[in-house]
Enzyme design. Structure first.
Site, PDB file in Angstrom:
ATOM      1  N   TYR A 100       0.836  -1.208   0.000  1.00  0.00           N
ATOM      2  CA  TYR A 100       0.000   0.000   0.000  1.00  0.00           C
ATOM      3  C   TYR A 100       0.874   1.264   0.000  1.00  0.00           C
ATOM      4  CZ  TYR A 100      -3.786   3.195   1.307  1.00  0.00           C
ATOM      5  OH  TYR A 100      -4.701   4.212   1.339  1.00  0.00           O
TER       6      TYR A 100
ATOM      7  N   LYS B 102       1.117   4.166  -3.048  1.00  0.00           N
ATOM      8  CA  LYS B 102       0.779   5.582  -2.836  1.00  0.00           C
ATOM      9  C   LYS B 102       1.989   6.480  -3.082  1.00  0.00           C
ATOM     10  CE  LYS B 102      -3.615   5.043  -1.839  1.00  0.00           C
ATOM     11  NZ  LYS B 102      -4.689   5.519  -2.737  1.00  0.00           N
TER      12      LYS B 102
HETATM   13  P1  NAP Z   1     -13.500   2.169   0.801  1.00  0.00           P
HETATM   14  O1  NAP Z   1     -14.483   2.598   1.819  1.00  0.00           O
HETATM   15  O2  NAP Z   1     -12.968   0.787   0.830  1.00  0.00           O
HETATM   16  O3  NAP Z   1     -14.101   2.507  -0.642  1.00  0.00           O
HETATM   17  C1  NAP Z   1     -13.333   2.249  -1.793  1.00  0.00           C
HETATM   18  C2  NAP Z   1     -14.239   2.285  -2.993  1.00  0.00           C
HETATM   19  O4  NAP Z   1     -13.421   2.029  -4.156  1.00  0.00           O
HETATM   20  C3  NAP Z   1     -15.290   1.181  -2.949  1.00  0.00           C
HETATM   21  O5  NAP Z   1     -16.493   1.650  -3.505  1.00  0.00           O
HETATM   22  C4  NAP Z   1     -14.658   0.104  -3.810  1.00  0.00           C
HETATM   23  O6  NAP Z   1     -15.595  -0.793  -4.396  1.00  0.00           O
HETATM   24  C5  NAP Z   1     -13.997   0.950  -4.886  1.00  0.00           C
HETATM   25  N1  NAP Z   1     -12.995   0.183  -5.595  1.00  0.00           N
HETATM   26  C6  NAP Z   1     -11.964  -0.517  -5.064  1.00  0.00           C
HETATM   27  N2  NAP Z   1     -11.297  -1.172  -6.013  1.00  0.00           N
HETATM   28  C7  NAP Z   1     -11.938  -0.888  -7.182  1.00  0.00           C
HETATM   29  C8  NAP Z   1     -11.729  -1.283  -8.522  1.00  0.00           C
HETATM   30  N3  NAP Z   1     -10.745  -2.133  -8.858  1.00  0.00           N
HETATM   31  N4  NAP Z   1     -12.544  -0.793  -9.485  1.00  0.00           N
HETATM   32  C9  NAP Z   1     -13.550   0.065  -9.177  1.00  0.00           C
HETATM   33  N5  NAP Z   1     -13.801   0.459  -7.906  1.00  0.00           N
HETATM   34  C10 NAP Z   1     -13.008  -0.011  -6.921  1.00  0.00           C
HETATM   35  O7  NAP Z   1     -12.179   3.089   0.872  1.00  0.00           O
HETATM   36  P2  NAP Z   1     -11.975   4.609   1.320  1.00  0.00           P
HETATM   37  O8  NAP Z   1     -11.429   4.603   2.699  1.00  0.00           O
HETATM   38  O9  NAP Z   1     -13.158   5.441   0.989  1.00  0.00           O
HETATM   39  O10 NAP Z   1     -10.746   4.980   0.373  1.00  0.00           O
HETATM   40  C11 NAP Z   1     -10.864   5.894  -0.699  1.00  0.00           C
HETATM   41  C12 NAP Z   1      -9.477   6.399  -1.043  1.00  0.00           C
HETATM   42  O11 NAP Z   1      -8.894   7.014   0.109  1.00  0.00           O
HETATM   43  C13 NAP Z   1      -8.499   5.313  -1.472  1.00  0.00           C
HETATM   44  O12 NAP Z   1      -7.683   5.793  -2.522  1.00  0.00           O
HETATM   45  C14 NAP Z   1      -7.654   5.094  -0.238  1.00  0.00           C
HETATM   46  O13 NAP Z   1      -6.389   4.559  -0.533  1.00  0.00           O
HETATM   47  C15 NAP Z   1      -7.593   6.496   0.303  1.00  0.00           C
HETATM   48  N6  NAP Z   1      -7.276   6.595   1.721  1.00  0.00           N
HETATM   49  C16 NAP Z   1      -8.063   5.986   2.658  1.00  0.00           C
HETATM   50  C17 NAP Z   1      -7.707   6.095   3.993  1.00  0.00           C
HETATM   51  C18 NAP Z   1      -8.527   5.438   5.059  1.00  0.00           C
HETATM   52  O14 NAP Z   1      -8.015   5.307   6.204  1.00  0.00           O
HETATM   53  N7  NAP Z   1      -9.763   5.039   4.815  1.00  0.00           N
HETATM   54  C19 NAP Z   1      -6.578   6.833   4.377  1.00  0.00           C
HETATM   55  C20 NAP Z   1      -5.812   7.453   3.395  1.00  0.00           C
HETATM   56  C21 NAP Z   1      -6.169   7.335   2.070  1.00  0.00           C
HETATM   57  P3  NAP Z   1     -15.801  -2.288  -3.755  1.00  0.00           P
HETATM   58  O15 NAP Z   1     -16.226  -2.056  -2.324  1.00  0.00           O
HETATM   59  O16 NAP Z   1     -16.831  -2.856  -4.619  1.00  0.00           O
HETATM   60  O17 NAP Z   1     -14.456  -2.952  -3.829  1.00  0.00           O
END
Ligand code: NAP
Length: 244
Positions: A149, A153
């Site tokens: 991861y 990033k």
């Molecule tokens: P999340 O709740 O897991 O949501 C991710 C979304 O992306 C889900 O709708 C998922 O669909 C979709 N997705 C994943 N793989 C995909 C693919 N191959 N094709 C199309 N859609 C896909 O995650 P989140 O926390 O909102 O994260 C959003 C962003 O923030 C990401 O880039 C993550 O790296 C970043 N981020 C998150 C955190 C954190 O702590 N949450 C911190 C820093 C950065 P499915 O559920 O169907 O797989």
């Protein structure tokens, strides 16, 4: 200062859950015409129930051919949010080639591909545009069990900068947001254990994780003309974590 995107067309990837879903809904509230892309149809169904004006697109961003076909029908895009990502956690010595390739395909290669298609349209129209990549504090700090991861990033941050360099002459700005932990489905995967969560919040000067809206607000700012002279920026949304 109010942000409005009236007359703008936006594409958000990973819009089924978490930060992407909240970003899509916020963009609609700001007046944009939004296409929400994700890979789970049930999430798009519930998103449409919540907001019928959204255009849904069900595709896995790691499928190069399917993305190419799906984006042909989307039409012009002014604002792009590359948010879809996966987190696959394991100790360094246990990382498999499959985990490595799958994560790089979704978190980096798909951003390159979606952005190539969207930016080519912006360039052809001469309309400019704004792209925000959703990165992480993990791009700039080593985190236990986050080998893959963190490296995806880190690659995304440099992709953001090279895109800013090459697309700038076409008035296309490219920036990233780099959040700390947000308790979405992905956040819960790595940080539900109270001991781990406590160890992380202890390293954040503000002493707490980010909320989804903290990240959404920074995305909206970077998409908007309020940041019209910012490009190539990796904007921490981390309560000061990266300053330490
Ligand atoms: P999340 O709740 O897991 O949501 C991710 C979304 O992306 C889900 O709708 C998922 O669909 C979709 N997705 C994943 N793989 C995909 C693919 N191959 N094709 C199309 N859609 C896909 O995650 P989140 O926390 O909102 O994260 C959003 C962003 O923030 C990401 O880039 C993550 O790296 C970043 N981020 C998150 C955190 C954190 O702590 N949450 C911190 C820093 C950065 P499915 O559920 O169907 O797989």
């Amino acid at each position: 200062m109010e942000i409005t995107f009236t007359g703008k067309r936006a594409l958000v990837t990973g819009a089924g859950k978490g930060i992407g879903r909240a970003t899509a809904l916020a963009l609609v509230r700001c007046g944009a015409k939004v296409t929400a892309l994700t890979r789970t149809q049930a999430d798009l169904d519930s998103l449409l129930q919540e907001c019928p004006s959204i255009s849904p697109l069900c595709v896995d961003v790691s499928d190069w051919g399917a993305v190419h076909s799906a984006l042909q029908d989307v039409g012009p895009v002014d604002l792009l949010v590359n948010n879809a990502a996966q987190a696959s956690l394991q100790p360094f010595l246990e990382v498999t080639p499959q985990q490595f390739d799958q994560s790089f395909n979704v978190n980096v290669k798909a951003v390159l591909h979606v952005s190539q298609i969207v930016a080519a349209g912006m360039k052809a129209r001469g309309s400019g545009g704004s792209i925000v990549n959703v990165s992480s504090q993990a791009s700039q700090r080593a985190l236990k069990d986050h080998t893959v991861y963190c490296t995806t990033k880190a690659a995304l941050d440099m992709l953001t900068k090279v895109m800013a360099l090459e697309l700038g002459p076409h008035q296309i700005r490219v920036n990233s947001v780099n959040p700390t932990v947000v308790m979405t489905e992905m956040g819960r995967l790595g940080w539900s254990d109270p001991d781990k969560a406590q160890a992380m919040t202890a390293r954040i000067p503000l002493g707490h994780f980010a909320e989804v809206d903290d990240v959404v607000n920074s995305i909206l700012f970077l998409l908007s003309d309020l940041s019209s002279m910012s490009s190539g920026v990796t904007l921490p949304v981390d309560g000061g974590f990266l300053a330490c």
